[in-house]
Design a protein around this motif. Structure first.
Motif, PDB file in Angstrom:
ATOM      1  N   MET A  24      19.959 104.124  80.503  1.00  0.00           N
ATOM      2  CA  MET A  24      20.175 103.606  79.153  1.00  0.00           C
ATOM      3  C   MET A  24      21.656 103.527  78.801  1.00  0.00           C
ATOM      4  N   GLN A  25      22.450 104.419  79.363  1.00  0.00           N
ATOM      5  CA  GLN A  25      23.885 104.467  79.104  1.00  0.00           C
ATOM      6  C   GLN A  25      24.592 104.303  80.447  1.00  0.00           C
ATOM      7  N   SER A  26      24.796 103.060  80.826  1.00  0.00           N
ATOM      8  CA  SER A  26      25.240 102.752  82.193  1.00  0.00           C
ATOM      9  C   SER A  26      26.531 103.444  82.601  1.00  0.00           C
ATOM     10  N   ASP A  27      27.399 103.752  81.653  1.00  0.00           N
ATOM     11  CA  ASP A  27      28.635 104.439  82.018  1.00  0.00           C
ATOM     12  C   ASP A  27      28.364 105.814  82.613  1.00  0.00           C
ATOM     13  N   LYS A  28      27.255 106.427  82.249  1.00  0.00           N
ATOM     14  CA  LYS A  28      26.932 107.770  82.753  1.00  0.00           C
ATOM     15  C   LYS A  28      26.439 107.749  84.196  1.00  0.00           C
TER      16      LYS A  28
END
Length: 188
Positions: free
Chosen positions: A116-120
């Motif tokens: 959901m939070q691609s940077d992670k």
């Protein structure tokens, strides 16, 4: 509407012969070979219907995530679609994309945070921002071919559509001597 007009997809390793890392491809309105009018006209028609019927629109990444370009698992895509249908996703806190003018849900039941939070999903945040900036540049360069759409939808609609694109201040500059492709090639 910006993303609808852009028609972005990616060739992903494991789904395309000879592809070892994601390759961006664009097809206006996700079907350029089949459309007769200017893509801006289709976007305006879609926008009218969305407003008329009070429809929510979600852009779902079903392709790849993370620096290793791992494909998103089908069960996660299904969980996201289920959360849209039952209203759960609407109730999640949203995060602003650092390059694209998009709001993304911070969480979804049954979906890992890094999906959901691609940077992670990236251990190297610098590499993530560099890749995201390059993708933003690809979108902006591709969209240049559609800027002749004012004749079909008017200046105000074009300005509204452009607000959905990447933030020019957060993407790499165009190389010296860069020239946009000539017009969209779509008839009115």
């Amino acid at each position: 509407m910006y993303h609808f007009i852009s028609g972005y997809t990616a060739k992903v390793a494991g789904t395309e012969m000879g592809v070892t890392e994601p390759q961006a491809t664009f097809s206006a309105c996700y079907g350029a070979a089949f459309i007769m009018w200017h893509p801006m006209k289709y976007a305006a028609m879609l926008s009218e219907r969305i407003q008329k019927h009070g429809t929510s629109v979600w852009l779902i990444n079903t392709g790849w995530t993370g620096g290793s370009a791992e494909r998103i698992k089908l069960r996660y895509t299904r969980a996201i679609v289920d959360a849209i249908h039952d209203g759960t996703l609407d109730k999640q806190p949203m995060r602003a994309s650092p390059v694209f003018n998009l709001q993304t849900p911070a969480a979804c039941p049954g979906v890992p945070e890094e999906v959901m939070q691609s940077d992670k999903a990236w251990s190297d945040q610098g590499a993530y921002m560099e890749r995201l900036g390059k993708l933003g540049r690809l979108f902006a360069d591709n969209f240049e071919t559609f800027l002749d759409g004012e004749a079909y939808v008017g200046t105000d609609m074009v300005k509204k559509i452009l607000t959905g694109g990447p933030d020019e201040g957060k993407i790499p500059a165009r190389p010296a001597g860069w020239r946009p492709k000539a017009g969209s090639g779509f008839a009115g």
